[in-house]
Design a protein around this motif. Sequence first.
Motif, mmCIF file in Angstrom:
data_model
loop_
_atom_site.group_PDB
_atom_site.id
_atom_site.type_symbol
_atom_site.label_atom_id
_atom_site.label_comp_id
_atom_site.label_asym_id
_atom_site.label_seq_id
_atom_site.Cartn_x
_atom_site.Cartn_y
_atom_site.Cartn_z
ATOM 1 N N SER A 233 0.845 -1.200 0.000
ATOM 2 C CA SER A 233 0.000 0.000 0.000
ATOM 3 C C SER A 233 0.874 1.243 0.000
ATOM 4 O O SER A 233 2.084 1.167 0.233
ATOM 5 C CB SER A 233 -0.916 0.017 1.223
ATOM 6 N N LEU A 234 0.244 2.384 -0.249
ATOM 7 C CA LEU A 234 0.968 3.653 -0.227
ATOM 8 C C LEU A 234 -0.002 4.794 -0.013
ATOM 9 O O LEU A 234 -1.200 4.658 -0.216
ATOM 10 C CB LEU A 234 1.753 3.851 -1.532
ATOM 11 N N GLU A 235 0.558 5.918 0.408
ATOM 12 C CA GLU A 235 -0.180 7.182 0.507
ATOM 13 C C GLU A 235 0.554 8.154 -0.389
ATOM 14 O O GLU A 235 1.779 8.233 -0.381
ATOM 15 C CB GLU A 235 -0.167 7.687 1.954
ATOM 16 N N THR A 236 -0.194 8.885 -1.203
ATOM 17 C CA THR A 236 0.389 9.921 -2.053
ATOM 18 C C THR A 236 -0.533 11.133 -2.032
ATOM 19 O O THR A 236 -1.628 11.079 -1.480
ATOM 20 C CB THR A 236 0.651 9.396 -3.490
ATOM 21 N N GLY A 237 -0.084 12.195 -2.636
ATOM 22 C CA GLY A 237 -0.859 13.433 -2.602
ATOM 23 C C GLY A 237 -2.044 13.420 -3.551
ATOM 24 O O GLY A 237 -2.031 12.763 -4.595
ATOM 25 N N ALA A 238 -3.068 14.182 -3.190
ATOM 26 C CA ALA A 238 -4.259 14.328 -4.032
ATOM 27 C C ALA A 238 -4.129 15.520 -4.987
ATOM 28 O O ALA A 238 -4.916 15.656 -5.916
ATOM 29 C CB ALA A 238 -5.494 14.513 -3.144
ATOM 30 N N GLN A 239 -3.121 16.376 -4.774
ATOM 31 C CA GLN A 239 -2.947 17.576 -5.572
ATOM 32 C C GLN A 239 -2.517 17.227 -7.000
ATOM 33 O O GLN A 239 -1.994 16.149 -7.275
ATOM 34 C CB GLN A 239 -1.884 18.495 -4.939
ATOM 35 N N ALA A 240 -2.702 18.182 -7.894
ATOM 36 C CA ALA A 240 -2.338 17.994 -9.303
ATOM 37 C C ALA A 240 -0.852 17.653 -9.465
ATOM 38 O O ALA A 240 -0.481 16.901 -10.368
ATOM 39 C CB ALA A 240 -2.675 19.242 -10.107
ATOM 40 N N SER A 241 -0.005 18.164 -8.594
ATOM 41 C CA SER A 241 1.431 17.896 -8.701
ATOM 42 C C SER A 241 1.771 16.423 -8.471
ATOM 43 O O SER A 241 2.875 15.989 -8.799
ATOM 44 C CB SER A 241 2.214 18.782 -7.729
ATOM 45 N N PHE A 242 0.839 15.645 -7.937
ATOM 46 C CA PHE A 242 1.057 14.224 -7.703
ATOM 47 C C PHE A 242 0.370 13.351 -8.757
ATOM 48 O O PHE A 242 0.352 12.128 -8.632
ATOM 49 C CB PHE A 242 0.545 13.825 -6.306
ATOM 50 N N ALA A 243 -0.204 13.965 -9.787
ATOM 51 C CA ALA A 243 -0.947 13.200 -10.804
ATOM 52 C C ALA A 243 -0.066 12.161 -11.492
ATOM 53 O O ALA A 243 -0.502 11.030 -11.721
ATOM 54 C CB ALA A 243 -1.569 14.142 -11.828
ATOM 55 N N ALA A 244 1.165 12.515 -11.819
ATOM 56 C CA ALA A 244 2.058 11.556 -12.486
ATOM 57 C C ALA A 244 2.346 10.367 -11.570
ATOM 58 O O ALA A 244 2.372 9.218 -12.032
ATOM 59 C CB ALA A 244 3.356 12.230 -12.913
ATOM 60 N N ALA A 245 2.518 10.626 -10.289
ATOM 61 C CA ALA A 245 2.761 9.532 -9.339
ATOM 62 C C ALA A 245 1.538 8.616 -9.261
ATOM 63 O O ALA A 245 1.671 7.389 -9.290
ATOM 64 C CB ALA A 245 3.097 10.090 -7.959
ATOM 65 N N ARG A 246 0.351 9.208 -9.195
ATOM 66 C CA ARG A 246 -0.865 8.385 -9.123
ATOM 67 C C ARG A 246 -1.012 7.532 -10.382
ATOM 68 O O ARG A 246 -1.393 6.354 -10.310
ATOM 69 C CB ARG A 246 -2.099 9.259 -8.892
#
Length: 155
Positions: A112-125
């Motif tokens: 599992s992981l936690e990442t940001g919901a902001q647009a700057s994290f879109a590539a990571a998602r």
Amino acid sequence: MTQSLSFAVESPLTEDLGLLFQRHTAEMHADTPPESIHMMPRETLVSPDIDFFVLRRDGVAVGMAALKRLDPMHGEIKSMHVLAEARGAGLSRLMLDRLSDHARQSGLTRLSLETGAQASFAAARRLYARGGFAECPPFGAYQPDPNSVFMTRML
């Protein structure tokens, strides 16, 4: 010219990792409120429950990632980062695949992981989704947070 890539367990306190940690910290603080930043301090990554990896290209540290064991079957990806100037070459996907392989070989059945919901994290998602991760409710000690996206996959 062929470049040499290595992805191996190292200490997060290794001297030449300062730039990776500086950039990672700056990116986390760029558009995320402090109460929603869940990255672990460098010193805390030194733990028997954490395997810390460094991605090196021709001996130079260009990426880092950590795998934290939450219980004997469940692990969490922490602190995954590739230097901006090294992005676009598939290195994040390489690290994600190697972390997943390591987790599987370590006996974990869920990652599992936690990442940001902001647009700057879109590539990571997108990277995580392509790697088989799907959104899920908060896990472990996490609480619902509008600035966080939680993802998981079975191994």
